[in-house]
Motif scaffolding. Structure first.
Motif, PDB file in Angstrom:
ATOM      1  N   LEU A   1      -6.541   0.967   9.571  1.00  0.00           N
ATOM      2  CA  LEU A   1      -5.814   2.236   9.566  1.00  0.00           C
ATOM      3  C   LEU A   1      -5.103   2.433   8.221  1.00  0.00           C
ATOM      4  O   LEU A   1      -5.089   3.540   7.664  1.00  0.00           O
ATOM      5  CB  LEU A   1      -4.796   2.227  10.714  1.00  0.00           C
ATOM      6  CG  LEU A   1      -4.264   3.565  11.195  1.00  0.00           C
ATOM      7  CD1 LEU A   1      -5.402   4.484  11.647  1.00  0.00           C
ATOM      8  CD2 LEU A   1      -3.280   3.352  12.336  1.00  0.00           C
ATOM      9  N   ALA A   2      -4.554   1.348   7.708  1.00  0.00           N
ATOM     10  CA  ALA A   2      -3.870   1.423   6.410  1.00  0.00           C
ATOM     11  C   ALA A   2      -4.828   1.939   5.340  1.00  0.00           C
ATOM     12  O   ALA A   2      -4.447   2.732   4.471  1.00  0.00           O
ATOM     13  CB  ALA A   2      -3.326   0.049   6.012  1.00  0.00           C
TER      14      ALA A   2
ATOM     15  N   PHE B   1      -4.936   5.642   5.576  1.00  0.00           N
ATOM     16  CA  PHE B   1      -3.689   6.331   5.199  1.00  0.00           C
ATOM     17  C   PHE B   1      -3.332   6.161   3.720  1.00  0.00           C
ATOM     18  O   PHE B   1      -2.505   6.896   3.187  1.00  0.00           O
ATOM     19  CB  PHE B   1      -2.511   5.802   6.026  1.00  0.00           C
ATOM     20  CG  PHE B   1      -2.529   6.216   7.476  1.00  0.00           C
ATOM     21  CD1 PHE B   1      -3.245   7.333   7.902  1.00  0.00           C
ATOM     22  CD2 PHE B   1      -1.806   5.495   8.426  1.00  0.00           C
ATOM     23  CE1 PHE B   1      -3.239   7.711   9.245  1.00  0.00           C
ATOM     24  CE2 PHE B   1      -1.797   5.878   9.761  1.00  0.00           C
ATOM     25  CZ  PHE B   1      -2.523   6.979  10.165  1.00  0.00           C
ATOM     26  N   CYS B   2      -3.912   5.155   3.086  1.00  0.00           N
ATOM     27  CA  CYS B   2      -3.483   4.802   1.726  1.00  0.00           C
ATOM     28  C   CYS B   2      -4.677   4.680   0.787  1.00  0.00           C
ATOM     29  O   CYS B   2      -5.651   3.997   1.107  1.00  0.00           O
ATOM     30  CB  CYS B   2      -2.748   3.452   1.728  1.00  0.00           C
ATOM     31  SG  CYS B   2      -1.345   3.372   2.857  1.00  0.00           S
TER      32      CYS B   2
ATOM     33  N   PRO C   1      -4.390  -2.115  12.531  1.00  0.00           N
ATOM     34  CA  PRO C   1      -3.490  -1.716  11.434  1.00  0.00           C
ATOM     35  C   PRO C   1      -4.135  -1.796  10.052  1.00  0.00           C
ATOM     36  O   PRO C   1      -3.992  -0.877   9.245  1.00  0.00           O
ATOM     37  CB  PRO C   1      -2.329  -2.706  11.560  1.00  0.00           C
ATOM     38  CG  PRO C   1      -2.297  -3.069  13.000  1.00  0.00           C
ATOM     39  CD  PRO C   1      -3.731  -3.059  13.441  1.00  0.00           C
TER      40      PRO C   1
ATOM     41  N   LYS D   1       0.842  -1.198   0.000  1.00  0.00           N
ATOM     42  CA  LYS D   1       0.000   0.000   0.000  1.00  0.00           C
ATOM     43  C   LYS D   1       0.876   1.246   0.000  1.00  0.00           C
ATOM     44  O   LYS D   1       1.919   1.281   0.641  1.00  0.00           O
ATOM     45  CB  LYS D   1      -0.916  -0.023   1.220  1.00  0.00           C
ATOM     46  CG  LYS D   1      -1.881  -1.208   1.194  1.00  0.00           C
ATOM     47  CD  LYS D   1      -2.629  -1.390   2.505  1.00  0.00           C
ATOM     48  CE  LYS D   1      -3.422  -2.696   2.485  1.00  0.00           C
ATOM     49  NZ  LYS D   1      -2.549  -3.907   2.612  1.00  0.00           N
TER      50      LYS D   1
END
Lengths: 472, 472
Positions: free
Chosen positions: A105-106, A109-110, A102, A81
């Motif tokens: 959250l990824a 963020f991506c 995680p 990612k």
């Protein structure tokens, strides 16, 4: 600040420059490796072209919305990612950060990820460009893909796929031609292979027959082990995944399936006689085998245990094994009836194959099957004897290059021995020595680095000699 | 959950499947675009090979430690960073998260990034593999790079670079050959260009001369505008960046520099007579121009205002402009004396060029310079009249393919018109019609799609006809 820390903590270590290295699971390809890889890609490309496939390329980065959910839960984890540019954390508070797992959250963020294979980007491509495409659309695509897999021998985080697919045609002639492509490519490589073929509909028919549609993968995995563990152990394994005695008994003729393709097919037709989908699967395999006749130079084997991992296949499935190297599948593929459905274009059938370039590379290396010309780089090196000689050689080199001869003029007037070593190390077959006397006479001393023979020639003779020797 | 939200908020919209699209600044390349791009890459590759360069490839992902700090502060921001796999947030507490700026936080979450150019990965490659490399090392590399730039016309987030570099040789003969490569490539493309050459040492000499080493970039930027804004405005701009009247007066002969390369050089030598580094720069340019003589088919112009953005250049610098299209630089390069120093290998000089494939693509499109054969795909299509006819055509297609003719058998027995439309849309020059009567006679009706002519031929005649017409 961290540099300061480093120096204060490691007084005894001489400060060194930055360490070099590349991310684990990735590779640099040097000049010899590249020549070999190009040979592989060029061979596959030529055969694809011969069968009417045209090349496309898609971006390395796709929107994560395109990729997520297409490769199963495990696949989602293996996607690389890409962090959003700029203030990526803006929309996530510290509290949210703390509370979010995680993976979720990824996703905040991506927005983008690196492609994981060429099939999903191709499906996205077909849907996005459907108004420009002529159906049936036959495309090939040779590009790297990325997976955050645990690196190990033969498994990389960046590797090339070489795919060809036909979409927009239900015809089994496509399957026939894909088998011919596989046969042609491996014949050109000189790799002896066995092409295995099966059909998802046959597997579905089996599952239908014994009333265990959900266990089809477990069943094929167990049957696949027959050679290694024997019939009793296979039956034990079938019981352990929850099949009843009756179900296991019904599977016995299938587990024991052997003989020629025709013999296997006869048994199977008998077993599947009450399953419409099963019969359809048999018909499809028979059509392909019948149309191929005896045209292939490699054996094609109907293998009921062939299931392939990806569950988007709906018809024929294929896999190729090298006969002389133990390395697993080196090519695979199959038919999928609804790959573009997820992107809003249902009812488009496709069928494709994918050559595993990295494994083919390993097989070619192991069997030492590269043609001699594969690593041919430079044909001719002019030795540099000084300023005026090298200027003269530059103009000679213009002529040899115009004749198609890959030529170098050694750039520095260093010791002769060093220049000859360079020619040897680079496997340059011809070296031209043009000193003061040759310059005055308008001639060239040409040394054949393989035979050691040295001759005094005109430029025209040099060109003819090299062209005829190297068959450029 | 979000799907639920979507449906409840948009009752009037028919639920649609996932939207397709690709990240902004990236592109899909269709079959025609790919044929054209391959023509560009193949042309550049051929010329690189002819001059003795060998190909390497490096991974798309590099460690961020390799990339950061190499492209200036702005460049660091434009790097695409890859989120660490798995529990990337483990080592960053919520408090740290809150207190850390995005850029610093990115460095905690990401170890890898996508390459930004081919030069830094090449420097890393040379240092990492120095024990395996034969110096001088002449490599070329054709791969995509990624930059998180704001996308705009002609600027992409994924684009290809086509670099050739020589490392490990100080000889200016390398510069000479690189100019010849540029000239050869653009001659093959049929693009008329002007090659501009300058030398960083000359610029350093000028700055030394007027005592303003720190303002060298401002000075060249101002001088570069002479044509557009005139001498007075140029002098105003020089004053505005902090040059004194004396300094500006000393620059006048340089600003007014004009005439032939020899005339410009004479003036410059006069001005720079007291600067050792400046004289060295003049020597280097003169050497290159002298050795090239009149061998180039495109003009080469000594241009003092050429400064190029990257500050790692230390000797000759080059840039290429198309003469017939307004598009900026389409190729550039130069010599750098210490690129590998940062990775622990000082003292290795290199010189290289980079062709801008995307801009060259635009120029070729605009001037319509592609050779007719560029888009040649399939040579021959067999029309599908049904099951037995298509089986027969499959075996004929095996023969035409064996003769090197790219052949398709239309996979479905749909209406003739649809199949002919397919041939037209794909620009297939020959269509073979093999119905029942042709099958019985062992002949083929071959239609030339360009002339409309249709002839009844044997297979051998078909093969000869196509090979001679298409010059395959």
């Amino acid at each position: 600040m961290s540099a300061f820390l480093f120096f204060s903590l490691s007084k005894h270590i001489t400060p060194v420059a930055q360490k070099t290295g590349i991310p684990k699971g990735t590779r640099d390809f040097g000049t010899v490796e590249m020549a070999r890889r190009n040979y592989i890609f060029d061979t596959i490309r030529s055969v694809y072209r011969l069968y009417g496939f045209s090349q496309i390329e898609t971006p390395a980065m796709e929107n994560l919305s395109t990729l997520m959910g297409k490769y199963g839960e495990e696949g989602d984890k293996l996607l690389f990612k890409i962090l959003n540019s700029g203030d990526f954390k803006r929309s996530v508070s510290a509290v949210q950060y703390e509370e979010t797992a995680p993976a979720a959250l990824a996703a905040r963020f991506c927005e983008k990820g690196l492609r994981y294979d060429l099939t999903v980007p191709f499906a996205r491509y077909v849907v996005q460009h459907r108004d420009e495409l002529q159906m049936p659309f036959k495309r090939y695509q040779i590009q790297p893909v990325w997976r955050a897999d645990r690196p190990q021998k033969g498994r990389y985080r960046e590797f090339y796929q070489c795919d060809a697919d036909v979409v927009g045609s239900d015809s089994l002639l496509n399957e026939v031609e894909l088998m011919q492509i596989i046969d042609e490519v491996f014949t050109r490589f000189g790799i002896r292979v066995c092409i295995k073929i099966n059909n998802r509909k046959v597997l579905s028919g089996m599952a239908e027959l014994i009333g265990a549609a959900d266990k089809i993968v477990d069943i094929t995995v167990a049957i696949d082990k027959l050679d290694k563990i024997g019939i009793d152990k296979v039956n034990e394994e079938l019981a352990s995944v929850g099949l009843s005695e009756v179900q296991i008994r019904m599977l016995q003729p299938i587990i024991a399936l052997s003989g020629t393709n025709a013999e296997k097919m006869a048994v199977l037709r008998n077993v599947l006689t009450d399953s419409e989908v099963g019969r359809k699967g048999c018909d499809e395999i028979e059509f392909v085998l019948d149309k191929l006749g005896d045209t292939l130079r490699n054996p094609i084997e109907f293998d009921l245990t062939l299931a392939r991992g990806l569950n988007y296949y709906t018809g024929c499935i294929f896999e190729v094994k090298a006969l002389d190297v133990e390395i697993g599948s080196i090519t695979g593929g199959g038919r999928y009836d609804n790959l573009t459905g997820i992107f809003g274009l249902p009812g488009l059938s496709g069928v494709g194959i994918s050559f595993g370039a990295d494994r083919i590379y390993d097989v070619l290396n192991q069997l030492d099957l590269y043609p001699a010309a594969t690593c041919a780089g430079v044909d001719l090196l002019f030795i540099n004897f000084g300023v005026s000689e090298s200027a003269h050689c530059l103009s000679l080199a213009r002529e040899t290059r115009a004749a198609g001869i890959a030529t170098e003029v050694y750039p520095d007037a260093v010791k002769m021995k060093k220049q000859m070593n360079y020619a040897n190390a680079r496997n340059i077959p011809f070296v031209a020595l043009v000193g003061e006397s040759e310059m005055q006479e308008g001639r060239i001393s040409l040394k054949n680095m393989i035979t050691g023979e040295q001759r005094n020639l005109t430029l025209e003779e040099v060109i003819n000699c090299i062209i005829h020797t190297s068959a450029i």
